[in-house]
Design a protein around this motif. Structure first.
Motif, PDB file in Angstrom:
ATOM      1  N   TYR A 167      -9.557  41.784  31.697  1.00 17.65           N
ATOM      2  CA  TYR A 167      -9.902  43.205  31.603  1.00 17.65           C
ATOM      3  C   TYR A 167      -8.813  43.977  30.866  1.00 17.65           C
ATOM      4  CZ  TYR A 167      -9.983  48.091  33.177  1.00 17.65           C
ATOM      5  OH  TYR A 167      -9.935  49.466  33.227  1.00 17.65           O
ATOM      6  N   HIS A 170      -8.689  42.988  27.105  1.00 16.72           N
ATOM      7  CA  HIS A 170      -9.845  43.572  26.423  1.00 16.72           C
ATOM      8  C   HIS A 170      -9.617  45.063  26.193  1.00 16.72           C
ATOM      9  CE1 HIS A 170     -14.055  44.726  25.723  1.00 16.72           C
ATOM     10  NE2 HIS A 170     -13.817  45.689  26.575  1.00 16.72           N
ATOM     11  N   THR A 171      -9.160  45.751  27.239  1.00 15.48           N
ATOM     12  CA  THR A 171      -8.977  47.198  27.140  1.00 15.48           C
ATOM     13  C   THR A 171      -7.876  47.552  26.147  1.00 15.48           C
ATOM     14  OG1 THR A 171      -9.659  47.353  29.443  1.00 15.48           O
ATOM     15  CG2 THR A 171      -8.630  49.294  28.503  1.00 15.48           C
ATOM     16  N   VAL A 295      -4.046  53.619  31.967  1.00 16.30           N
ATOM     17  CA  VAL A 295      -5.445  53.183  31.995  1.00 16.30           C
ATOM     18  C   VAL A 295      -5.726  52.635  33.385  1.00 16.30           C
ATOM     19  CG1 VAL A 295      -7.136  51.606  31.002  1.00 16.30           C
ATOM     20  CG2 VAL A 295      -5.354  52.620  29.552  1.00 16.30           C
ATOM     21  N   PRO A 296      -6.659  53.239  34.122  1.00 22.05           N
ATOM     22  CA  PRO A 296      -6.898  52.774  35.488  1.00 22.05           C
ATOM     23  C   PRO A 296      -7.623  51.437  35.498  1.00 22.05           C
ATOM     24  CG  PRO A 296      -8.545  54.380  34.871  1.00 22.05           C
ATOM     25  CD  PRO A 296      -7.577  54.316  33.728  1.00 22.05           C
ATOM     26  N   GLY A 297      -7.644  50.838  36.653  1.00 24.39           N
ATOM     27  CA  GLY A 297      -8.377  49.593  36.848  1.00 24.39           C
ATOM     28  C   GLY A 297      -8.822  49.537  38.291  1.00 24.39           C
ATOM     29  N   PRO A 298      -9.375  48.403  38.706  1.00 19.91           N
ATOM     30  CA  PRO A 298      -9.815  48.309  40.103  1.00 19.91           C
ATOM     31  C   PRO A 298      -8.630  48.455  41.058  1.00 19.91           C
ATOM     32  CG  PRO A 298     -10.617  46.453  38.782  1.00 19.91           C
ATOM     33  CD  PRO A 298      -9.629  47.173  37.942  1.00 19.91           C
ATOM     34  N   VAL A 299      -8.840  49.148  42.177  1.00 15.67           N
ATOM     35  CA  VAL A 299      -7.751  49.279  43.148  1.00 15.67           C
ATOM     36  C   VAL A 299      -7.464  47.944  43.827  1.00 15.67           C
ATOM     37  CG1 VAL A 299      -8.189  51.710  43.571  1.00 15.67           C
ATOM     38  CG2 VAL A 299      -9.316  50.010  45.011  1.00 15.67           C
ATOM     39  N   HIS A 308      -1.605  52.790  38.649  1.00 12.52           N
ATOM     40  CA  HIS A 308      -2.101  53.786  39.605  1.00 12.52           C
ATOM     41  C   HIS A 308      -0.948  54.596  40.200  1.00 12.52           C
ATOM     42  CE1 HIS A 308      -5.943  51.162  40.080  1.00 12.52           C
ATOM     43  NE2 HIS A 308      -6.022  51.992  39.060  1.00 12.52           N
ATOM     44  N   LEU A 311      -0.180  57.135  37.750  1.00 13.29           N
ATOM     45  CA  LEU A 311      -1.233  58.148  37.688  1.00 13.29           C
ATOM     46  C   LEU A 311      -1.208  59.059  38.903  1.00 13.29           C
ATOM     47  CD1 LEU A 311      -4.140  55.984  36.218  1.00 13.29           C
ATOM     48  CD2 LEU A 311      -2.850  57.774  35.047  1.00 13.29           C
ATOM     49  N   LEU A 317      -4.516  60.155  33.128  1.00 17.07           N
ATOM     50  CA  LEU A 317      -5.455  59.048  33.083  1.00 17.07           C
ATOM     51  C   LEU A 317      -6.225  59.086  31.762  1.00 17.07           C
ATOM     52  CD1 LEU A 317      -7.666  57.877  36.005  1.00 17.07           C
ATOM     53  CD2 LEU A 317      -8.696  58.240  33.776  1.00 17.07           C
ATOM     54  N   THR A 319      -9.125  56.825  29.277  1.00 19.27           N
ATOM     55  CA  THR A 319     -10.087  55.728  29.319  1.00 19.27           C
ATOM     56  C   THR A 319     -10.503  55.279  27.930  1.00 19.27           C
ATOM     57  OG1 THR A 319     -12.041  57.168  29.383  1.00 19.27           O
ATOM     58  CG2 THR A 319     -10.996  56.672  31.493  1.00 19.27           C
ATOM     59  N   GLU A 323      -9.385  60.070  24.127  1.00 16.08           N
ATOM     60  CA  GLU A 323      -8.595  60.817  25.113  1.00 16.08           C
ATOM     61  C   GLU A 323      -7.098  60.719  24.818  1.00 16.08           C
ATOM     62  OE1 GLU A 323     -11.872  60.359  28.731  1.00 16.08           O
ATOM     63  OE2 GLU A 323     -10.000  59.227  28.826  1.00 16.08           O
ATOM     64  N   GLU A 326      -6.507  62.996  21.822  1.00 23.00           N
ATOM     65  CA  GLU A 326      -6.601  64.386  22.264  1.00 23.00           C
ATOM     66  C   GLU A 326      -5.243  64.873  22.784  1.00 23.00           C
ATOM     67  OE1 GLU A 326      -9.767  65.077  25.156  1.00 23.00           O
ATOM     68  OE2 GLU A 326      -8.514  66.665  25.996  1.00 23.00           O
TER      69      GLU A 326
ATOM     70  N   TYR B 167     -18.031  46.257  43.679  1.00 29.56           N
ATOM     71  CA  TYR B 167     -16.647  46.757  43.792  1.00 29.56           C
ATOM     72  C   TYR B 167     -16.616  48.095  44.541  1.00 29.56           C
ATOM     73  CZ  TYR B 167     -12.532  49.421  42.246  1.00 29.56           C
ATOM     74  OH  TYR B 167     -11.421  50.221  42.208  1.00 29.56           O
ATOM     75  N   GLY B 297     -11.529  52.902  38.809  1.00 29.86           N
ATOM     76  CA  GLY B 297     -12.159  51.603  38.604  1.00 29.86           C
ATOM     77  C   GLY B 297     -11.947  51.219  37.165  1.00 29.86           C
TER      78      GLY B 297
END
Lengths: 418, 418
Positions: A167, A170-171, A295-299, A308, A311, A317, A319, A323, A326, B167, B297
């Protein structure tokens, strides 16, 4: 009487700074202070010929400090009058390494690779590094065809975990591609994981990327990224504070991060565990007043826990690339407004002006077409286009490039007047 | 001369409010304004007997407004002098529905289910709903053994998407379990997806949970959550603004969310798409000065996009129950300090005092053991323990309960004095 070269002697200063990059570890603020006081050549000479400088020092201070300043003798014993306030062990280390430095040979090595050694005051020196104050790099060893100063004006750092998840990789690649498509330079550390994905994402989009290494730029690390780093050096920039044949150490990795943070408009952390090195970069960016993004992800993912944590503080944050742009796109003092160039077209270096002439008035045009029209390689054209972008003459639009409005108007006005 | 009951007549006011919950849609601020002006019974009577009130109105204003206030006639034509500024269609709707209201029968129905109808001023009325001003519920239809007011003092809303991902469901259940273990009441909307996972997570931990419905509390929605809602009514609280046999509508769902937001110390959004109803709850919470939190997430998940949007605003990113409690646990004015009770032990209702007596002086004790000692059911004991927790007498510790320090001291002092 003294034989040390005057600080005004450009070549000697450059040579001295090159020697100091071998004597002094990156980010050493004690060294930065003495450099500020004595100049590079003066600082180096005090390391190489302590006896003479001490004699001179004693002559100057005779009577005033009698008995206060013990003669440290050779080897930098405590209280070395030349570097008061700096520990003897640190000064010893500087002296030992300065004695073996061969700056002329190091410069030859790097020139042989098509590289260069930049020092403050050079046209290509990125001035935002001055924000590091006494921890500013003594100089930068650089490979690659692009102009570091211009590129850095429109750059974003993408950093993160070495052992990232699919993940995260990829991100990172996705964000890098997006940033490259918008004409932004992606800066990272060439490590495995997020760093590598970021460089690759930018390259895949035919975009600009720069790698800041924690070792000599002739000895890429990690070895497994040999080919990637060579590609970055061919199409972008490979940068380091350390002279040729230097190897990374844990502290060099940590201190390298301040350069990434200072060089860029903002730092994006993609995946990071608690206490990760990427958080060091993020904190450095925050201290320097740069934008800090995460960049957030699953907790449920330990590899997002560090992000996190950021953040939950002041980081923003993000995505997607929009952003990020900006936030960092508000260029403020650092770069020309996005509406157009501030530098008169006539002042452009000939090679840049040549590529600019090759950008059609209507457009967006692919890099390869512009390269054909300019009669140069696509790699060279791309490098120049990113520089022209930073200077406000062109903008990237999808896979192509076009003139900015102001550039078009200026061009029309000139044609009209001709 | 007027025959409308005085607003001081408690029973009439309650009956009138019950009738108005059928006549007026939740959150109707026009109705809220007239209710404030005329009282519930006065407002209702003006809906049911417009002719008499208009005659009285004319008598009072004779001369002063001649020609200005046209006689609307029956049916609430424009310019109804009883409700100036409120559209005729809205008043018509109130009148039509008020005419068919049978509040006494509705109260009987709900009492038959073991429920009750709460109105402002009742001991059990949660005062934080007053923050909704003219959009405050006219009354609340409630099922379940717990005291709503006490529970709400220590409650958090967990809301999110109906069509959540595994999730999201996992995370919602996990957070609910964690909150329940820390003695917090989990409030949600009983919908499929995140809501259901939240209620189940709290129940699974032997914890407290409350469901706020967008329909009558005798007609649970969705039907597939029939059993879940019954369990919540047995062990916790099921709450709604609408009288028996009312069905949900899209606007009722939206307006229900303001009650969830107002009732709780903060709202956590677990998964939400852009433009999701959960974001309405979050925005309502923000407007009311409650804490707004979001669980991040993957940026690749459309079901986290709405949460990320929130987190790019003022919402706080949370990853576990500790972080939620850290935020909402600063109880401020709303509840007793966590260090101990503010209410003297002697003022507790006998049933509460009885359970408190059954909590041993030492060590965390499971609910079932306390229930045995108190000679009542575990469900009833749990409800009372959460109330005692909100009042500061006990605290939850893992799976058990223990007296707070202050409660122990108070108890020792009393024993010493006996």
């Amino acid at each position: 009487m003294t034989t040390i070269p005057s600080p005004a002697a450009g070549t000697d200063e450059r040579l001295a700074r090159a020697a100091l990059t071998r004597a002094v570890e990156p980010g050493d603020e004690h060294a930065g202070r003495w450099l500020r006081r004595y100049g590079a050549a003066g600082f180096l000479d005090r390391l190489l010929r302590p006896g003479e400088h001490r004699a001179e020092h004693r002559a100057q201070h005779r009577g005033a400090h009698r008995g206060e300043q013990p003669d440290g003798g050779p080897g930098g014993a405590p209280g070395d009058p030349l570097f008061p306030g700096t520990g003897a062990r640190r000064v010893d280390g500087w002296r030992r390494r300065a004695a073996t430095a061969e700056p002329a040979r190091d410069l030859d090595t790097v020139h042989g690779l098509g590289g260069r050694f930049l020092v403050p005051g050079d046209t290509e020196w990125p001035r935002q590094l001055d924000d590091l104050a006494d921890a500013r790099p003594l100089g930068l060893w650089v490979r690659g065809p692009a102009d570091l100063r211009t590129w850095a004006l429109r750059s974003v750092a993408l950093v993160g975990a070495r052992a990232c998840t699919p993940y995260g990789a990829h991100t990172a690649a996705d964000l890098a591609t997006g940033l490259a498509r918008k004409g932004w330079v992606v800066v990272s550390g060439a490590a495995y994981g997020i760093d590598g994905a970021a460089h690759r994402g930018a390259l895949a989009a035919g975009g600009a990327t720069a790698a800041v290494l924690a070792c000599g730029i002739d000895t890429p690390y990690p070895r497994g990224h040999d080919r990637l780093i060579r590609r970055v050096a061919d199409q972008g920039l490979v940068i380091g504070e350390l002279p040729p044949d230097s190897h990374p150490t844990p502290s060099r990795f940590i201190l390298r991060n301040r350069v990434i943070a200072a060089l860029t408009r903002g730092t994006v952390v993609v995946e990071a565990q608690h206490r990760s090195g990427s958080l060091v970069t993020a904190r450095a960016a925050a201290r320097l007043g740069r934008h800090v993004m995460g960049v957030p992800g699953p907790v449920t993912s330990a590899l997002s826990a560090g992000v996190h944590e950021l953040l939950r503080g002041d980081a923003v944050l993000v995505t997607d690339a929009d952003e990020i742009v900006e936030l960092v796109g508000d260029m403020g003092q650092l770069a020309p407004a996005r509406r157009g160039p501030v530098l008169p077209r006539d002042l452009l270096a000939p090679a840049l002006a040549h590529v600019l002439e090759a950008v059609p008035a209507r457009g967006p045009t692919p890099t390869t077409v512009i390269a054909d029209r300019a009669g140069t390689t696509p790699d060279d054209t791309l490098v120049k286009l990113y520089e022209l972008h930073s200077l406000g003459f062109v903008e990237r639009h999808g896979e192509g490039w076009r003139l900015t409005n102001t550039a078009t108007e200026a061009s029309n006005a000139r044609r009209g007047g001709a």
